[in-house]
Design a protein around this motif. Sequence first.
Motif, PDB file in Angstrom:
ATOM      1  N   ARG A  37      10.477  13.514   3.347  1.00 57.70           N
ATOM      2  CA  ARG A  37       9.136  13.693   2.796  1.00 57.70           C
ATOM      3  C   ARG A  37       8.675  15.141   2.913  1.00 57.70           C
ATOM      4  N   LYS A  66       0.839  -1.196   0.000  1.00 56.00           N
ATOM      5  CA  LYS A  66       0.000   0.000   0.000  1.00 56.00           C
ATOM      6  C   LYS A  66       0.873   1.244   0.000  1.00 56.00           C
ATOM      7  N   ARG A  67       0.282   2.342  -0.491  1.00 56.86           N
ATOM      8  CA  ARG A  67       1.050   3.585  -0.616  1.00 56.86           C
ATOM      9  C   ARG A  67       1.575   4.055   0.735  1.00 56.86           C
ATOM     10  N   ARG A  68       0.746   3.943   1.772  1.00 55.30           N
ATOM     11  CA  ARG A  68       1.188   4.397   3.092  1.00 55.30           C
ATOM     12  C   ARG A  68       2.311   3.521   3.642  1.00 55.30           C
ATOM     13  N   GLU A  69       2.349   2.230   3.220  1.00 48.51           N
ATOM     14  CA  GLU A  69       3.436   1.356   3.657  1.00 48.51           C
ATOM     15  C   GLU A  69       4.746   1.748   2.982  1.00 48.51           C
ATOM     16  N   LEU A  70       4.663   2.188   1.720  1.00 49.11           N
ATOM     17  CA  LEU A  70       5.872   2.621   1.024  1.00 49.11           C
ATOM     18  C   LEU A  70       6.378   3.950   1.576  1.00 49.11           C
ATOM     19  N   LEU A  71       5.446   4.823   2.020  1.00 53.15           N
ATOM     20  CA  LEU A  71       5.864   6.107   2.561  1.00 53.15           C
ATOM     21  C   LEU A  71       6.666   5.948   3.842  1.00 53.15           C
TER      22      LEU A  71
END
Length: 199
Positions: free
Chosen positions: A157, A144-149
């Motif tokens: 960031r 998921k995108r939040r996991e990659l962030l």
Amino acid sequence: MKLTYRYEQISARLQLEGLPDVSIGQGEQVLGILTGWTLTLAGRPELEGKRDHLVALIEVVLPYARHLVSDVPKAFGPATSPVTIEPRGTGHRLLLRSSQPNTEPLDLQLDDAELADLVSCLDQARLDWRVQLPLGLPAAQPLKRRELLVRTPLAQRLAAPLCGAAAVALTASLALMVPPPRPGAAPAPAPPLPVEKTR
């Protein structure tokens, strides 16, 4: 005819036993009905269980390894699952719960090499064309995108938005320092153009 397939690495060995499912026309070398499996990890007691335990092991260990490779370590397997795995210190805690009553869970500490050997054995069994068990494993999902962030440090960031806001603020402050034209003031006349004289 009983079939036995073994998948071995340095510190792990997975053995599947079963029969072809002749009701759907499987060949003599195809294992379609699982009658038992055993997992041996170096220096630890031999593990065995039913098909559901093997499915739980694959469903938990393989996604955990995938997240680990992506540098997003997280625990897998709820407290009610037969198998859970989570990071612990520099290694990995594998907790196996027996379906037998009054049996304490088996708590194993694996290092990176042992986890890699376990993952390799599970992958070999899962991808072996001779093993056609109805495991019902879910398809692999992208992170998921939040996991990659999470992999990107917070300072990195926030750097781009903060630099953009600072540039806008600097431009606005410079624009406010330029005096506006006075109302009613006539524009300055343009200088005359030089005329070339002819003889």
